[in-house]
Design an enzyme around this catalytic site. Structure first.
Site, PDB file in Angstrom:
ATOM      1  N   ASP A 100       0.821  -1.218   0.000  1.00 58.05           N
ATOM      2  CA  ASP A 100       0.000   0.000   0.000  1.00 58.05           C
ATOM      3  C   ASP A 100       0.850   1.261   0.000  1.00 58.05           C
ATOM      4  O   ASP A 100       0.318   2.381   0.130  1.00 58.05           O
ATOM      5  CB  ASP A 100      -0.956   0.001   1.195  1.00 58.05           C
ATOM      6  CG  ASP A 100      -0.223   0.021   2.546  1.00 58.05           C
ATOM      7  OD1 ASP A 100       1.027  -0.095   2.542  1.00 58.05           O
ATOM      8  OD2 ASP A 100      -0.901   0.157   3.575  1.00 58.05           O
ATOM      9  N   GLU A 107       5.193  -3.949  10.307  1.00 62.61           N
ATOM     10  CA  GLU A 107       6.041  -4.147   9.125  1.00 62.61           C
ATOM     11  C   GLU A 107       7.460  -3.650   9.373  1.00 62.61           C
ATOM     12  O   GLU A 107       8.434  -4.241   8.899  1.00 62.61           O
ATOM     13  CB  GLU A 107       5.420  -3.437   7.918  1.00 62.61           C
ATOM     14  CG  GLU A 107       4.175  -4.129   7.383  1.00 62.61           C
ATOM     15  CD  GLU A 107       3.492  -3.346   6.285  1.00 62.61           C
ATOM     16  OE1 GLU A 107       3.006  -3.976   5.318  1.00 62.61           O
ATOM     17  OE2 GLU A 107       3.435  -2.093   6.393  1.00 62.61           O
ATOM     18  N   GLU A 143       9.119   9.481   4.956  1.00 66.41           N
ATOM     19  CA  GLU A 143       9.252   9.218   6.389  1.00 66.41           C
ATOM     20  C   GLU A 143      10.113   7.982   6.638  1.00 66.41           C
ATOM     21  O   GLU A 143      10.878   7.933   7.609  1.00 66.41           O
ATOM     22  CB  GLU A 143       7.859   9.040   7.005  1.00 66.41           C
ATOM     23  CG  GLU A 143       7.044  10.331   7.029  1.00 66.41           C
ATOM     24  CD  GLU A 143       5.616  10.110   7.498  1.00 66.41           C
ATOM     25  OE1 GLU A 143       5.053  11.012   8.135  1.00 66.41           O
ATOM     26  OE2 GLU A 143       5.064   9.029   7.222  1.00 66.41           O
ATOM     27  N   HIS A 254      44.271 -23.082 -14.122  1.00 64.92           N
ATOM     28  CA  HIS A 254      44.542 -24.496 -14.374  1.00 64.92           C
ATOM     29  C   HIS A 254      43.307 -25.141 -14.995  1.00 64.92           C
ATOM     30  O   HIS A 254      42.172 -24.871 -14.587  1.00 64.92           O
ATOM     31  CB  HIS A 254      44.881 -25.203 -13.051  1.00 64.92           C
ATOM     32  CG  HIS A 254      44.959 -26.689 -13.159  1.00 64.92           C
ATOM     33  ND1 HIS A 254      43.987 -27.527 -12.639  1.00 64.92           N
ATOM     34  CD2 HIS A 254      45.880 -27.510 -13.725  1.00 64.92           C
ATOM     35  CE1 HIS A 254      44.320 -28.788 -12.870  1.00 64.92           C
ATOM     36  NE2 HIS A 254      45.456 -28.806 -13.528  1.00 64.92           N
ATOM     37  N   ASN A 255      43.533 -26.009 -16.007  1.00 62.83           N
ATOM     38  CA  ASN A 255      42.410 -26.694 -16.675  1.00 62.83           C
ATOM     39  C   ASN A 255      41.247 -25.721 -16.905  1.00 62.83           C
ATOM     40  O   ASN A 255      40.109 -25.958 -16.480  1.00 62.83           O
ATOM     41  CB  ASN A 255      41.954 -27.907 -15.853  1.00 62.83           C
ATOM     42  CG  ASN A 255      42.937 -29.063 -15.955  1.00 62.83           C
ATOM     43  OD1 ASN A 255      43.964 -28.964 -16.640  1.00 62.83           O
ATOM     44  ND2 ASN A 255      42.646 -30.152 -15.280  1.00 62.83           N
ATOM     45  N   GLU A 284      44.893 -22.640 -19.832  1.00 65.30           N
ATOM     46  CA  GLU A 284      45.353 -23.972 -20.210  1.00 65.30           C
ATOM     47  C   GLU A 284      44.357 -24.659 -21.138  1.00 65.30           C
ATOM     48  O   GLU A 284      43.138 -24.511 -20.987  1.00 65.30           O
ATOM     49  CB  GLU A 284      45.558 -24.827 -18.955  1.00 65.30           C
ATOM     50  CG  GLU A 284      46.166 -26.195 -19.255  1.00 65.30           C
ATOM     51  CD  GLU A 284      46.451 -27.005 -17.998  1.00 65.30           C
ATOM     52  OE1 GLU A 284      47.116 -28.050 -18.125  1.00 65.30           O
ATOM     53  OE2 GLU A 284      46.002 -26.602 -16.908  1.00 65.30           O
ATOM     54  N   ASP A 286      43.806 -28.575 -22.717  1.00 64.34           N
ATOM     55  CA  ASP A 286      44.165 -29.995 -22.824  1.00 64.34           C
ATOM     56  C   ASP A 286      43.589 -30.537 -24.132  1.00 64.34           C
ATOM     57  O   ASP A 286      42.366 -30.618 -24.271  1.00 64.34           O
ATOM     58  CB  ASP A 286      43.591 -30.796 -21.642  1.00 64.34           C
ATOM     59  CG  ASP A 286      44.417 -30.627 -20.383  1.00 64.34           C
ATOM     60  OD1 ASP A 286      45.281 -29.738 -20.375  1.00 64.34           O
ATOM     61  OD2 ASP A 286      44.179 -31.356 -19.414  1.00 64.34           O
ATOM     62  N   HIS A 299      39.275 -33.091 -20.088  1.00 63.47           N
ATOM     63  CA  HIS A 299      40.212 -33.680 -19.138  1.00 63.47           C
ATOM     64  C   HIS A 299      40.316 -35.172 -19.449  1.00 63.47           C
ATOM     65  O   HIS A 299      39.411 -35.939 -19.112  1.00 63.47           O
ATOM     66  CB  HIS A 299      39.734 -33.445 -17.706  1.00 63.47           C
ATOM     67  CG  HIS A 299      40.815 -33.620 -16.695  1.00 63.47           C
ATOM     68  ND1 HIS A 299      40.571 -33.741 -15.349  1.00 63.47           N
ATOM     69  CD2 HIS A 299      42.162 -33.681 -16.832  1.00 63.47           C
ATOM     70  CE1 HIS A 299      41.711 -33.880 -14.701  1.00 63.47           C
ATOM     71  NE2 HIS A 299      42.691 -33.850 -15.582  1.00 63.47           N
ATOM     72  N   GLU A 333      48.508 -28.486 -23.218  1.00 62.42           N
ATOM     73  CA  GLU A 333      48.715 -29.878 -22.826  1.00 62.42           C
ATOM     74  C   GLU A 333      48.350 -30.723 -24.050  1.00 62.42           C
ATOM     75  O   GLU A 333      47.175 -30.970 -24.322  1.00 62.42           O
ATOM     76  CB  GLU A 333      47.834 -30.234 -21.632  1.00 62.42           C
ATOM     77  CG  GLU A 333      48.415 -29.850 -20.293  1.00 62.42           C
ATOM     78  CD  GLU A 333      49.618 -30.686 -19.947  1.00 62.42           C
ATOM     79  OE1 GLU A 333      49.501 -31.920 -19.904  1.00 62.42           O
ATOM     80  OE2 GLU A 333      50.689 -30.109 -19.737  1.00 62.42           O
ATOM     81  N   LYS A 382      52.737 -21.907 -25.089  1.00 60.29           N
ATOM     82  CA  LYS A 382      53.639 -22.664 -24.211  1.00 60.29           C
ATOM     83  C   LYS A 382      53.452 -24.143 -24.522  1.00 60.29           C
ATOM     84  O   LYS A 382      52.363 -24.700 -24.345  1.00 60.29           O
ATOM     85  CB  LYS A 382      53.325 -22.390 -22.746  1.00 60.29           C
ATOM     86  CG  LYS A 382      54.073 -23.299 -21.774  1.00 60.29           C
ATOM     87  CD  LYS A 382      53.479 -23.204 -20.395  1.00 60.29           C
ATOM     88  CE  LYS A 382      53.955 -24.344 -19.519  1.00 60.29           C
ATOM     89  NZ  LYS A 382      53.400 -25.647 -19.909  1.00 60.29           N
ATOM     90  N   ILE A 592      19.248 -13.621  13.196  1.00 59.12           N
ATOM     91  CA  ILE A 592      20.158 -12.476  13.222  1.00 59.12           C
ATOM     92  C   ILE A 592      21.552 -12.985  13.565  1.00 59.12           C
ATOM     93  O   ILE A 592      21.716 -13.863  14.415  1.00 59.12           O
ATOM     94  CB  ILE A 592      19.701 -11.418  14.251  1.00 59.12           C
ATOM     95  CG1 ILE A 592      18.321 -10.879  13.854  1.00 59.12           C
ATOM     96  CG2 ILE A 592      20.700 -10.263  14.329  1.00 59.12           C
ATOM     97  CD1 ILE A 592      17.728  -9.920  14.850  1.00 59.12           C
ATOM     98  N   ASP A 649      29.110 -19.379  15.891  1.00 59.50           N
ATOM     99  CA  ASP A 649      28.209 -20.470  16.281  1.00 59.50           C
ATOM    100  C   ASP A 649      28.963 -21.347  17.265  1.00 59.50           C
ATOM    101  O   ASP A 649      29.952 -21.994  16.906  1.00 59.50           O
ATOM    102  CB  ASP A 649      27.787 -21.278  15.055  1.00 59.50           C
ATOM    103  CG  ASP A 649      26.649 -22.251  15.363  1.00 59.50           C
ATOM    104  OD1 ASP A 649      26.597 -22.755  16.500  1.00 59.50           O
ATOM    105  OD2 ASP A 649      25.831 -22.508  14.458  1.00 59.50           O
TER     106      ASP A 649
END
Length: 702
Positions: A100, A107, A143, A254-255, A284, A286, A299, A333, A382, A592, A649
C-alpha cells in the site's frame, strides 16, 4: 510477463552484460530451432551461471536487450547517494507486505529483523514515532527515509569527527588537514588534498564556500574509494611494465576449460571467458584427438564433456584482450596425434592471426625474456619445441618426446582408468614441426636441478611443477628457487588428487617467485581470495611486478628473511571499530547474526598469523567492537592481509559472511572502510567494516 514459479528474481546490479544472438553454447545448440534475432543472454557477475532467453519476436528481443542495457547503464552510473537511495527503496518494497506504499509498526519490526537488527520494541517504537511526522501510525516513503537515516547514524565516525572539530559542527580546512596528516598519515600533501576532499564530497554549498567540511561530507569521504583500505592509486596501472616476463607474478588458470570438478564437470568456452574476465593471463588447453580430424578439449580419461579446440581458440581470440592488453600465455597440454597437431597449428595461425607470436621480437634472441609492454596484444604458445631459438634447424618434421607437460597423474587412482587408457597415459608421443614452430618464449622443458638450469637453460625455457614438488623445492632450496625464477618462468599446477577442483595455497609459491601459480579459478574460497587480492592491484591487468629482491641477485631466503641485507620489519596495528549492514547468513525472518572479525596475514612463514575479535550478539546491522589486533610483518612486500567476517556459532563451525583481501603494500593507513565481498568475489552492497590502521617500523625485536 509473469515470472515462472521457482525462478528467483534477478537484481540488475548482478547483471554484467547482455549478449545478442547465439552467444552461448546452449543457444548455439538450439540455433536451428530459434533464430539469432530472438535470442539473448544475461551474463552475471561472479561465478553465477548465465541466463539464456528466447523472445517471441525480434522486436520483443530488442526491447528486452535495450531495456536491460539501459538499466545496467543506470546502475553503473549511480553515485554513492543514489546507490543508498536505491538500497533504501529496495528495503521499503521488501517490507511493505500489503503493497500500500506505507509501513505500519509491525512491518517495520519485520524489516529490522530482515536487516539484521535486534532492537527492543520500546526503542524501535521511539524511532518509528520520531520518523512519523504525519502522526498517521504509518511511514510513507519520505518518512521511511528519515527512519533509515536515524537508524544508520554513525556514532563511531561522529566521535572521530569531534576529535578534530572545535565547534563540533564542521572541520575547517586546517582541522581537516590535521586529520589527514595525523590520522591518515598523508604528510605534506594533506593541505592540497583537504581542499580537494571538500570540493569533492561536501554536500553543503555554504560549508564549501567557507572552506569547511560537515559531518555529512566527512562521512561521504570515508565511505568513498578514497577512504577505503585499498589505495585507489594502486588500482590503476602504476607499475613498470618494461621488465622481463620472469620478473612478474602472472595470474594463471589451471584446466581452464572446466566449469566444475575434474572428473565429471562440464567443459565450456564460457570458462575461458570467465577466466579472462578475471584477469587471467595464462590459460590452459588440454588437447586430444577428436572425430572427423578435429582436436577436442577435455580432461583426458575422465567423464568431463568435450568441446572443440577450434571453438576454444575462437573464444580466446575474441576475449583475450578485453580485460587487459598484456600478453596471454596459452599453456598447451598436447595429447594429439601428429596429424591433429597440424590441424591445431593451422587453427592457431588462421584464427588468432597477428595476435599469435610466431618469432622472436625484431628477429633477435636475447639473454632475457621480453617485457609485458613489448608483448602487448600478443598470445604466446607454451608447449614442447623442436630445438631452440638460436639454431637453424635441420631436424625432421617430427620429434619424439613426452608431450604432456604435467607429469603427475591426473586421476585419483589407476583403477579408474582402463588398461588402454593407462597405456595411452604413459606412452611417449610425437609432435609436429608446424606446432613446434609456433613456440617462441615459452618452451616447455623437463626440470633437472637448479644447478643444471643455471648452467644450461635458456631464458625462454620453462618448467612446470606439481604443487607437491614445488613446495618441497621451496622449503629445501628457497634461495635457489628465487634465483631461478628471476631468469626463467615457472608454472605450478594443482595435484591430480584434487578431483573436486579444490586449490592449494598459492602464497607458498609466490614466496619463492614462481610466476605462473595456476589455480582452479572456478572454485571460490581462501585460495582464490588470495589470488584476487594480489592481482587487484596494477589495474587488474594480470601482471604484478615482483619485489626487487626477487628480481636481482640478492640472497633472499623466504624461510630466513632476517638474513637478507635489506630486511626491515614493520608493525601492523588494526583497530576493528565497527561493521555496517553485514549480510544475513540464514534467510529466515527471525535469524540475526553474531558477527566476529578475523584478520589473517599470508606471506613468508614467519608472517603467517591470525587474530580475531570477540563476537557481538544479535547485531549484523551496526556491530561495535573497538578491539585492536597487532602483527609483526617481516616481509611486507610479499604479505597479504585478509579480513574475514563470520557468524559465530558455539555449537558448530562459524558461517562465512564476507571477506576482503589486500596486499600489505597497497594498504592506506588511518581510518578506513573495508568494502566486503561475497564468497563468490562480488561486492556486497553497503556492507563494510570500519577500522583504524597504523603501520610503523619495529624498533626492537618483539
Amino acid at each position: 510477463m509473469a515470472r515462472p514459479s521457482g525462478i528467483s528474481p534477478v537484481s540488475v546490479a548482478d547483471v554484467e552484460v547482455v549478449r545478442e544472438g547465439h552467444q552461448s553454447e546452449v543457444l548455439l545448440s538450439v540455433a536451428e530451432e530459434f533464430p539469432a534475432d530472438l535470442c539473448f543472454t544475461l551474463v552475471f557477475r561472479g561465478r553465477r551461471g548465465n541466463l539464456d532467453l528466447v523472445a517471441e519476436s525480434p522486436s520483443e528481443a530488442q526491447a528486452w536487450i535495450r531495456g536491460v542495457r539501459k538499466l545496467i547503464q543506470n546502475a553503473e552510473s549511480m553515485d554513492d547517494k543514489e546507490r543508498v537511495d536505491q538500497w533504501i527503496w529496495d528495503w521499503f518494497q521488501k517490507a511493505d507486505k500489503n503493497k500500500d506504499g506505507r509501513m505500519n509498526f509491525k512491518e517495520v519490526r519485520t524489516l529490522l529483523k530482515m536487516m539484521n537488527v535486534d532492537m527492543n520494541e520500546e526503542y524501535a517504537l521511539h524511532l518509528f514515532t520520531l520518523a512519523d511526522k504525519s502522526k498517521s501510525g504509518c511511514l510513507e516513503n519520505e518518512e521511511f527515509v528519515q527512519f533509515y537515516k536515524i537508524l544508520t547514524e554513525r556514532k563511531d565516525m561522529w566521535r572521530v569527527f569531534q576529535d578534530y572539530s572545535r565547534d563540533r559542527q564542521t572541520l575547517t580546512l586546517a582541522e581537516l588537514k590535521d586529520f589527514l596528516r595525523q590520522e591518515q598519515q598523508e604528510g605534506e600533501r594533506s593541505w592540497e588534498h583537504a581542499q580537494k576532499l571538500i570540493d569533492r564530497y561536501e554536500p553543503s554549498e555554504t560549508a564549501k564556500k567557507q572552506g569547511a567540511m560537515s559531518i555529512d561530507g566527512f562521512q561521504m569521504y570515508l565511505v568513498s574509494p578514497e577512504g577505503a583500505i585499498l589505495d585507489p592509486q594502486r588500482l590503476t596501472l602504476n607499475q613498470d611494465m618494461s621488465r622481463p616476463l620472469s620478473h612478474y607474478f602472472i595470474c594463471s588458470s589451471h584446466n581452464t576449460y572446466l566449469m566444475e570438478d575434474q572428473l565429471r564437470g562440464q567443459s565450456s568456452q564460457e570458462a575461458y571467458i570467465q577466466a579472462l574476465k578475471r584477469g587471467c593471463r595464462c590459460v590452459e588447453v588440454d588437447c586430444w584427438d577428436g572425430p572427423n580430424g578435429e582436436p577436442v578439449v577435455y580432461h583426458g580419461h575422465t567423464f568431463t564433456s568435450k568441446i572443440l579446440f577450434r571453438d576454444v581458440i575462437t573464444t580466446l581470440g575474441e576475449y583475450a584482450f578485453k580485460a587487459s592488453e598484456f600478453p596471454i600465455i596459452l599453456s598447451l597440454e598436447n595429447h594429439c596425434s601428429v596429424e591433429q597437431q597440424r590441424v591445431m597449428a593451422q587453427l592457431l595461425d588462421t584464427i588468432l592471426g597477428d595476435m599469435l607470436l610466431r618469432e622472436p621480437l625484431d628477429g633477435l634472441v636475447t639473454q632475457e625474456l621480453p617485457s609485458p609492454h613489448d608483448l602487448k596484444g600478443k598470445i604466446l604458445l607454451k608447449a614442447k619445441k623442436i630445438g631452440g631459438l638460436e639454431e637453424s634447424e635441420t631436424l625432421t618434421d617430427e620429434a619424439t618426446d613426452e608431450v604432456s607437460d604435467e607429469a603427475e597423474p591426473e586421476s585419483p587412482s589407476a583403477e579408474n582408468l582402463s588398461a588402454e587408457a593407462l597405456c595411452l597415459h604413459d606412452k611417449k608421443s610425437k609432435f609436429s614441426r608446424e606446432l613446434s614452430d609456433l613456440v617462441v618464449y615459452c618452451k616447455s622443458v623437463h626440470f633437472h636441478s637448479f644447478e643444471y638450469s643455471r648452467l644450461h637453460s635458456k631464458c625462454y625455457e620453462m618448467s612446470s611443477f606439481s604443487e607437491s614438488k614445488a613446495r618441497k623445492l621451496a622449503k629445501d632450496t628457497g634461495t635457489e628457487f628465487v634465483h631461478h625464477n628471476s631468469r626463467q618462468l615457472s608454472r605450478v599446477y594443482p595435484s591430480g588428487m584434487r578431483t573436486d577442483s579444490s586449490n592449494y595455497n598459492p602464497q607458498e609459491l609466490w614466496n619463492v617467485g614462481c610466476q605462473l601459480v595456476a589455480l582452479n579459478v572456478q572454485t571460490a574460497g581462501l585460495e582464490m581470495d588470495l589470488n584476487d587480492g594480489l592481482f587487484s592491484q596494477n589495474g587488474c591487468c594480470g601482471y604484478v611486478l615482483k619485489p626487487d629482491f626477487m628480481r636481482n641477485d640478492d640472497s633472499f631466503d623466504p624461510e630466513r628473511p632476517q638474513d637478507w641485507d635489506g630486511y626491515t620489519s614493520l608493525q601492523l596495528s588494526i583497530q576493528v571499530i565497527s561493521g555496517q549492514q553485514l549480510p544475513k547468513v540464514n534467510q529466515k525472518e527471525g535469524s540475526i547474526v553474531d558477527p566476529l572479525v578475523r584478520v589473517e596475514i599470508y606471506g613468508v612463514s614467519q608472517d603467517q598469523a591470525k587474530q580475531e575479535t570477540s563476537y557481538i550478539d544479535n547485531n549484523g546491522f551496526n556491530p561495535l567492537w573497538n578491539e585492536t589486533l597487532n602483527f609483526i610483518i617481516h616481509v611486507p612486500e610479499l604479505a597479504l592481509v585478509r579480513f574475514v567476517v563470520e557468524d559465530y556459532d558455539k555449537a558448530s563451525r562459524n558461517d562465512f559472511m564476507g571477506q576482503f583481501t589486500v596486499p600489505f603494500t597497497c594498504i592506506q593507513p588511518g581510518y578506513r572502510h573495508i568494502h566486503l565481498l561475497s564468497k563468490d568475489g562480488t561486492a556486497i552492497p553497503l556492507s563494510t567494516l570500519f577500522v583504524n590502521v597504523k603501520i610503523s617500523e619495529v624498533t626492537t625485536e618483539v
